[in-house]
Enzyme design. Structure first.
Site, PDB file in Angstrom:
ATOM      1  CG  HIS A   1      -1.903   0.974   1.420  1.00 28.43           C
ATOM      2  ND1 HIS A   1      -1.662   2.240   1.892  1.00 28.43           N
ATOM      3  CD2 HIS A   1      -3.231   0.916   1.165  1.00 28.43           C
ATOM      4  CE1 HIS A   1      -2.800   2.913   1.925  1.00 28.43           C
ATOM      5  NE2 HIS A   1      -3.768   2.137   1.491  1.00 28.43           N
TER       6      HIS A   1
ATOM      7  CG  ASP B   1       0.256  -2.633   5.913  1.00 28.93           C
ATOM      8  OD1 ASP B   1      -0.708  -2.807   6.673  1.00 28.93           O
ATOM      9  OD2 ASP B   1       0.169  -2.034   4.836  1.00 28.93           O
TER      10      ASP B   1
ATOM     11  CD  GLN C   1      -7.270  -4.529   3.949  1.00 24.36           C
ATOM     12  OE1 GLN C   1      -8.210  -5.273   4.268  1.00 24.36           O
ATOM     13  NE2 GLN C   1      -7.448  -3.262   3.652  1.00 24.36           N
TER      14      GLN C   1
ATOM     15  CE  LYS D   1      -7.506  -0.168   6.016  1.00 21.03           C
ATOM     16  NZ  LYS D   1      -8.342   0.306   4.905  1.00 21.03           N
TER      17      LYS D   1
ATOM     18  CB  CYS E   1      -3.732   3.352  -1.533  1.00 21.32           C
ATOM     19  SG  CYS E   1      -4.891   4.662  -1.236  1.00 21.32           S
TER      20      CYS E   1
HETATM   21  N1  PMP Z   1      -2.088  -0.928   4.437  1.00 29.81           N
HETATM   22  C1  PMP Z   1      -3.067  -1.608   3.850  1.00 29.81           C
HETATM   23  C2  PMP Z   1      -2.792  -2.983   3.311  1.00 29.81           C
HETATM   24  C3  PMP Z   1      -4.325  -1.041   3.743  1.00 29.81           C
HETATM   25  O1  PMP Z   1      -5.321  -1.716   3.160  1.00 29.81           O
HETATM   26  C4  PMP Z   1      -4.553   0.260   4.259  1.00 29.81           C
HETATM   27  C5  PMP Z   1      -5.902   0.932   4.129  1.00 29.81           C
HETATM   28  N2  PMP Z   1      -6.466   0.826   2.857  1.00 29.81           N
HETATM   29  C6  PMP Z   1      -3.495   0.920   4.875  1.00 29.81           C
HETATM   30  C7  PMP Z   1      -2.277   0.292   4.950  1.00 29.81           C
HETATM   31  C8  PMP Z   1      -3.650   2.288   5.452  1.00 29.81           C
HETATM   32  O2  PMP Z   1      -4.528   2.255   6.534  1.00 29.81           O
HETATM   33  P1  PMP Z   1      -5.121   3.596   7.165  1.00 29.81           P
HETATM   34  O3  PMP Z   1      -5.677   4.384   6.014  1.00 29.81           O
HETATM   35  O4  PMP Z   1      -6.167   3.132   8.105  1.00 29.81           O
HETATM   36  O5  PMP Z   1      -3.998   4.295   7.841  1.00 29.81           O
END
Ligand code: PMP
Length: 419
Positions: free
Chosen positions: A135, A212, A215, A238, A377
């Site tokens: 991401h 990270d 998910q 999430k 993203c």
């Molecule tokens: N890493 C992953 C794999 C994500 O899916 C996301 C959110 N789409 C993020 C990081 C970022 O998370 P946040 O926007 O809650 O900071």
């Protein structure tokens, strides 16, 4: 000693779905006159009443600042905030509460990790290893850190099915890697990476592992000690909790060795104009008034999912993924699935021949079906598979097979209208 949770012997979650869904008011909504079919859980999940009630109770009866007051309300707020930290610790299988730092979410956790590791670990020849499915929040902070420190980025390529090229990983991970920062479960492809093996290999070459887990945490049991991660980030929103709260787990000795990130109240031991000294972790990394209500809400969310059983949630979503994949391939001609790795979470990214993903999303919205369209993203993933964007349906613990059926009907309608 880490404890391995025994599989939950209760009946499958599906049998309880009507009761579970009733605890999520938003799921009962109508959208454009149709019952809401919410398939955008990888972007954010809905919040059950238990979370909303916990936040309201905190704000209504126990509102005060934490760690500062001698008065009763401040003590109550502190106890509840710190109890929330224990809940996160136990949810992640961490050893000690001081290994849990409350942050705004995964993005902030990764920025904290990047900034503090850049200052202490990175430099020319002390590189960062990422994967091709990160991401943006696990790419851009490292790019900034590399620019500032003279370290280089190394990137593990992806195979055609959305898995990591593990032979390339083995080649790229050598003693010149100071930090390995990898996504556990990809939001764009659904791929679940072999994080435990990767962290073990990182440890062998002396690299710090940053995971990270945004998910991963909502979709199945996670134990940071079994994974062997040095740092592990996730977001509350999430995993059925509030926005604006998340956590960074850090192995105690590592956190102790890291410098402060943001300066301010609560993170210091002493302050004079000549210089200041730092509090121990986690306070060192929690400058200023934290999101107290959010932390309490997050704890309620984690209690909610552990009460349902993380392995039951994982099994339910695995069943949905198999069912949905089968139905889409059988009933939607011209569908291309982007990401078909054998180890995959309940995330289906796809394109339809001749139809732009944004148009898919717009037509489905008019049918009451919420999916995500775009680059998620994860622009390098789009580049890798030669698409500008995908449509993505992502499942949660409350998703039903009937909702998958509605998606199939909705996609047929998209093809009738636009195909
Ligand atoms: N890493 C992953 C794999 C994500 O899916 C996301 C959110 N789409 C993020 C990081 C970022 O998370 P946040 O926007 O809650 O900071």
């Amino acid at each position: 000693m880490t404890t391995i949770s025994s599989p939950d012997a209760r009946a499958p979650l599906a049998a309880e779905l009507p009761t579970i869904r009733a605890a999520y008011p938003a799921l009962g909504r109508r959208v454009h006159g149709k019952p809401l079919v919410y398939l955008d859980n990888a972007a954010t999940t809905h919040k059950p009443l238990a979370v909303l009630d916990a936040e309201r109770e905190q704000a209504m009866w126990h509102n005060a600042n934490v760690h500062r007051g001698v008065h009763l309300l401040s003590q109550e707020a502190t106890e509840r905030y710190e109890a929330a930290r224990s809940t996160v610790r136990s949810f992640l299988g961490a050893a000690e509460d001081r290994e849990i730092v409350f942050v705004r979410g995964t993005t902030e956790a990764l920025n904290l990790a990047t900034a503090t590791l850049a200052a202490t670990r990175l430099g020319p020849g002390r590189d960062v290893l990422l994967t091709g499915m990160e991401h943006h929040s696990n790419i851009v902070p490292w790019q900034l850190a590399c620019q500032a420190s003279g370290a280089s980025l190394r990137v593990v390529p992806l195979l055609d099915d959305g898995s990591l090229d593990m032979e390339a990983f083995d080649r790229l991970l050598d003693g010149g890697v100071a930090v390995m920062a990898i996504v556990h479960t990809s939001n764009a492809l659904g791929t679940i990476n072999p994080v435990q093996a990767m962290c073990a290999k990182a440890r062998e070459v002396g690299a710090i592992s940053v995971v990270d887990g945004a998910q991963a945490v909502p979709h199945g049991p996670v134990n940071v000690r079994e994974l062997g991660a040095d740092l592990f980030a996730f977001s509350g929103h999430k995993v059925y909790g509030p926005t604006g709260i998340g956590a960074l787990y850090g192995r105690a000795e590592l956190l102790e060795s890291l410098p402060p990130w943001q300066g301010g109240g609560d993170m210091i031991r002493t302050v004079t104009f000549e210089g200041s000294t730092w509090a121990e972790p986690p306070a060192r990394f929690e400058a200023g008034t934290p999101n107290i209500t959010g932390a309490v809400g997050l704890a309620a969310a984690l209690d909610h999912v552990t009460g349902l059983g993380m392995d039951r949630i994982a099994a339910h979503e695995a069943d949905l993924l198999t069912y949905a994949t089968g139905r889409l391939l059988a009933d939607i001609p011209g569908i291309n699935l982007i990401g078909t790795a054998p180890a995959k979470a309940g995330v289906i990214s796809f394109t339809l021949d001749g139809i732009h993903p944004h148009d898919i999303g717009t037509v489905l919205d008019h049918e009451g079906i919420a999916i995500r369209t775009g680059h998620h993203c994860a622009q390098p993933v789009m580049d890798r598979y030669g698409v500008p964007a995908t449509a993505r349906a992502s499942f949660g613990l409350y998703t039903t097979r009937e909702e998958v059926d509605a998606l199939v009907v909705g996609l047929r309608r998209v093809q009738e209208m636009l195909g």
